[in-house]
Write a protein that holds these residues in place. Structure first.
Motif, mmCIF file in Angstrom:
data_model
loop_
_atom_site.group_PDB
_atom_site.id
_atom_site.type_symbol
_atom_site.label_atom_id
_atom_site.label_comp_id
_atom_site.label_asym_id
_atom_site.label_seq_id
_atom_site.Cartn_x
_atom_site.Cartn_y
_atom_site.Cartn_z
ATOM 1 N N SER A 118 0.863 -1.178 0.000
ATOM 2 C CA SER A 118 0.000 0.000 0.000
ATOM 3 C C SER A 118 0.905 1.235 0.000
ATOM 4 O O SER A 118 2.051 1.167 0.447
ATOM 5 N N LYS A 119 0.383 2.348 -0.480
ATOM 6 C CA LYS A 119 1.192 3.563 -0.534
ATOM 7 C C LYS A 119 1.251 4.211 0.850
ATOM 8 O O LYS A 119 0.232 4.609 1.402
ATOM 9 N N PRO A 120 2.460 4.288 1.460
ATOM 10 C CA PRO A 120 2.561 4.901 2.793
ATOM 11 C C PRO A 120 2.398 6.416 2.731
ATOM 12 O O PRO A 120 2.851 7.057 1.793
ATOM 13 N N THR A 121 1.725 6.983 3.707
ATOM 14 C CA THR A 121 1.575 8.432 3.809
ATOM 15 C C THR A 121 2.116 8.883 5.160
ATOM 16 O O THR A 121 2.427 8.063 6.026
ATOM 17 N N TYR A 122 2.223 10.192 5.336
ATOM 18 C CA TYR A 122 2.750 10.716 6.592
ATOM 19 C C TYR A 122 1.909 10.269 7.781
ATOM 20 O O TYR A 122 2.439 9.896 8.822
ATOM 21 N N SER A 123 0.594 10.303 7.630
ATOM 22 C CA SER A 123 -0.284 9.932 8.747
ATOM 23 C C SER A 123 -0.124 8.456 9.113
ATOM 24 O O SER A 123 -0.163 8.095 10.289
ATOM 25 N N ILE A 124 0.056 7.610 8.100
ATOM 26 C CA ILE A 124 0.253 6.178 8.359
ATOM 27 C C ILE A 124 1.571 5.955 9.090
ATOM 28 O O ILE A 124 1.636 5.213 10.072
ATOM 29 N N ILE A 125 2.633 6.591 8.615
ATOM 30 C CA ILE A 125 3.946 6.450 9.254
ATOM 31 C C ILE A 125 3.892 6.926 10.700
ATOM 32 O O ILE A 125 4.467 6.303 11.599
ATOM 33 N N ASN A 126 3.158 8.004 10.940
ATOM 34 C CA ASN A 126 3.011 8.549 12.294
ATOM 35 C C ASN A 126 2.336 7.537 13.223
ATOM 36 O O ASN A 126 2.693 7.421 14.397
ATOM 37 N N GLU A 127 1.362 6.788 12.699
ATOM 38 C CA GLU A 127 0.676 5.764 13.484
ATOM 39 C C GLU A 127 1.626 4.639 13.902
ATOM 40 O O GLU A 127 1.441 4.023 14.943
ATOM 41 N N HIS A 128 2.636 4.378 13.076
ATOM 42 C CA HIS A 128 3.559 3.267 13.315
ATOM 43 C C HIS A 128 4.790 3.682 14.134
ATOM 44 O O HIS A 128 5.610 2.832 14.483
ATOM 45 N N LEU A 129 4.906 4.975 14.418
ATOM 46 C CA LEU A 129 6.119 5.483 15.061
ATOM 47 C C LEU A 129 6.311 4.909 16.463
ATOM 48 O O LEU A 129 7.428 4.504 16.830
ATOM 49 N N PHE A 130 5.255 4.861 17.256
ATOM 50 C CA PHE A 130 5.334 4.351 18.627
ATOM 51 C C PHE A 130 5.889 2.923 18.640
ATOM 52 O O PHE A 130 6.816 2.606 19.397
ATOM 53 N N ARG A 131 5.318 2.065 17.814
ATOM 54 C CA ARG A 131 5.772 0.678 17.748
ATOM 55 C C ARG A 131 7.257 0.590 17.406
ATOM 56 O O ARG A 131 8.009 -0.168 18.019
ATOM 57 N N ASN A 132 7.686 1.391 16.449
ATOM 58 C CA ASN A 132 9.053 1.253 15.945
ATOM 59 C C ASN A 132 10.105 1.838 16.878
ATOM 60 O O ASN A 132 11.243 1.389 16.871
ATOM 61 N N ILE A 133 9.733 2.812 17.679
ATOM 62 C CA ILE A 133 10.673 3.321 18.683
ATOM 63 C C ILE A 133 11.017 2.219 19.673
ATOM 64 O O ILE A 133 12.192 1.976 19.999
ATOM 65 N N PHE A 134 9.997 1.507 20.144
ATOM 66 C CA PHE A 134 10.240 0.414 21.083
ATOM 67 C C PHE A 134 10.909 -0.778 20.403
ATOM 68 O O PHE A 134 11.697 -1.497 21.022
ATOM 69 N N ALA A 147 6.320 -3.484 21.589
ATOM 70 C CA ALA A 147 6.249 -3.405 20.121
ATOM 71 C C ALA A 147 5.283 -4.443 19.567
ATOM 72 O O ALA A 147 4.486 -4.150 18.661
ATOM 73 N N HIS A 148 5.323 -5.676 20.105
ATOM 74 C CA HIS A 148 4.440 -6.738 19.626
ATOM 75 C C HIS A 148 2.985 -6.437 19.945
ATOM 76 O O HIS A 148 2.089 -6.705 19.142
ATOM 77 N N ALA A 149 2.737 -5.888 21.156
ATOM 78 C CA ALA A 149 1.372 -5.518 21.533
ATOM 79 C C ALA A 149 0.848 -4.428 20.588
ATOM 80 O O ALA A 149 -0.323 -4.439 20.185
ATOM 81 N N SER A 150 1.729 -3.503 20.230
ATOM 82 C CA SER A 150 1.368 -2.449 19.286
ATOM 83 C C SER A 150 1.119 -3.029 17.900
ATOM 84 O O SER A 150 0.201 -2.594 17.188
ATOM 85 N N THR A 151 1.924 -4.027 17.519
ATOM 86 C CA THR A 151 1.750 -4.691 16.227
ATOM 87 C C THR A 151 0.374 -5.341 16.139
ATOM 88 O O THR A 151 -0.309 -5.279 15.105
ATOM 89 N N LYS A 152 -0.035 -5.973 17.242
ATOM 90 C CA LYS A 152 -1.349 -6.628 17.292
ATOM 91 C C LYS A 152 -2.461 -5.632 16.963
ATOM 92 O O LYS A 152 -3.412 -5.947 16.248
ATOM 93 N N LYS A 153 -2.302 -4.427 17.480
ATOM 94 C CA LYS A 153 -3.298 -3.378 17.227
ATOM 95 C C LYS A 153 -3.241 -2.926 15.763
ATOM 96 O O LYS A 153 -4.275 -2.702 15.122
ATOM 97 N N LEU A 154 -2.021 -2.815 15.216
ATOM 98 C CA LEU A 154 -1.853 -2.345 13.841
ATOM 99 C C LEU A 154 -2.364 -3.351 12.811
ATOM 100 O O LEU A 154 -2.823 -2.965 11.736
ATOM 101 N N THR A 155 -2.279 -4.671 13.135
ATOM 102 C CA THR A 155 -2.700 -5.694 12.172
ATOM 103 C C THR A 155 -4.197 -5.662 11.890
ATOM 104 O O THR A 155 -4.649 -6.219 10.891
ATOM 105 N N LYS A 156 -4.946 -4.998 12.762
ATOM 106 C CA LYS A 156 -6.391 -4.862 12.524
ATOM 107 C C LYS A 156 -6.673 -3.885 11.380
ATOM 108 O O LYS A 156 -7.752 -3.888 10.801
ATOM 109 N N LYS A 157 -5.662 -3.082 11.067
ATOM 110 C CA LYS A 157 -5.854 -2.017 10.067
ATOM 111 C C LYS A 157 -4.912 -2.155 8.870
ATOM 112 O O LYS A 157 -5.245 -1.716 7.765
ATOM 113 N N TYR A 158 -3.727 -2.780 9.097
ATOM 114 C CA TYR A 158 -2.712 -2.852 8.041
ATOM 115 C C TYR A 158 -2.265 -4.284 7.779
ATOM 116 O O TYR A 158 -2.268 -5.126 8.680
#
Length: 274
Positions: free
Chosen positions: A54-70, A156-167
């Motif tokens: 899918s084409k990544p946008t700024y808003s999408i990347i921002n949603e994933h930032l928390f997971r990736n910091i951890f 990070a994994h707990a955050s991933t679980k949340k993200l998989t519902k959308k991505y």
């Protein structure tokens, strides 16, 4: 190919990745390893799976930032462990990640704490205490770093679980690489050095084996129930104990095997009950 074979390939891939990190760690710093691992992952996805992204946008990347910091914190601590601790100790502590996920999910995601989850958490804590042995001399600082790495991975994994519902999983991995490349480059820029041909070979091995490990594990879990294949993941501990002894002359320590086994049993009880 059945799920157990996929899982065994995943176990072997993780072991190859760990040996690759161990082999080049004297010359390539932790954040540089993360940078090249992310870069190789990004290029691999673009070469082989670009049409499925899918084409990544700024808003999408921002949603994933928390997971990736951890996730970066987790990777950094894990690499520190591989460099300074025995392969057995790092792997045994890493097995505690699912235990921390249970705690995080119950506290922040309001998931129910069943009897099996409570037993799993108790066994996991006992296993961790056996490994790091508080009260018996000085606690190894690097062991604590790896333990904090495990907790960071759990977040990070707990955050991933949340993200998989959308991505889609592929999009999550791709955005992970996009985020982690500039962050890891920025953190290593003051110590950056061009890897030798030998080190770059190991960087390629680490990048490819990491992708293979995550892909084959996902494939195994897609084709079968988690509880039926999780026991195969435990083979990483005896394999890395043996490799540590043969390749790096590490001493066998029964505490790592005992603690790791208790953590594994706790994980198995929880997975079996779901």
């Amino acid at each position: 190919m059945n799920s157990k074979k996929w899982m065994m390939i995943s176990v072997i891939s993780f072991c190859v990745m760990i040996i690759g990190i161990k082999e080049m760690s004297d010359n390539v710093n932790s954040f540089q390893i993360i940078f090249f691992r992310s870069l190789i992952g990004l290029l691999t996805i673009l070469i082989f799976f670009k049409s499925k992204l899918s084409k990544p946008t700024y808003s999408i990347i921002n949603e994933h930032l928390f997971r990736n910091i951890f996730h970066i914190i987790g990777q950094y601590g894990y690499i520190v462990g591989i460099v300074y601790l025995s392969l057995a100790e790092v792997t045994a502590i890493e097995f505690s990640v699912p235990i921390w996920i249970l705690i995080i999910a119950s506290v922040f995601l309001k998931e129910e704490l069943t009897k099996s989850k409570i037993v799993s958490i108790i066994l996991g804590f006992i296993g961790v205490l056996i490994i790091i042995r508080p009260g018996f001399g000085v606690i190894n600082t690097n062991s604590i770093i790896v333990l904090l790495s495990a907790i960071s991975y759990a977040i990070a994994h707990a955050s991933t679980k949340k993200l998989t519902k959308k991505y889609k999983p592929l999009d999550i991995v791709f955005i992970m690489c996009l985020i982690q490349i500039p962050i890891s480059f920025g953190l290593t820029i003051t110590e950056i050095n061009l890897p030798s041909i030998r080190d770059f070979s190991f960087l390629l091995i680490v990048g490819i084996s990491a992708i293979a490990a995550h892909f084959t594990m996902a494939k195994a879990m897609t084709d079968d129930d988690i509880s039926s294949i999780i026991s195969i993941d435990y083979f990483r501990l005896p394999i890395l104990i043996l490799l540590g002894i043969l390749l790096y002359k590490e001493n066998f320590n029964a505490a790592y095997l005992t603690g790791g086994t208790l953590i594994f049993i706790g994980n198995w009880i929880n997975k079996k009950s779901t």
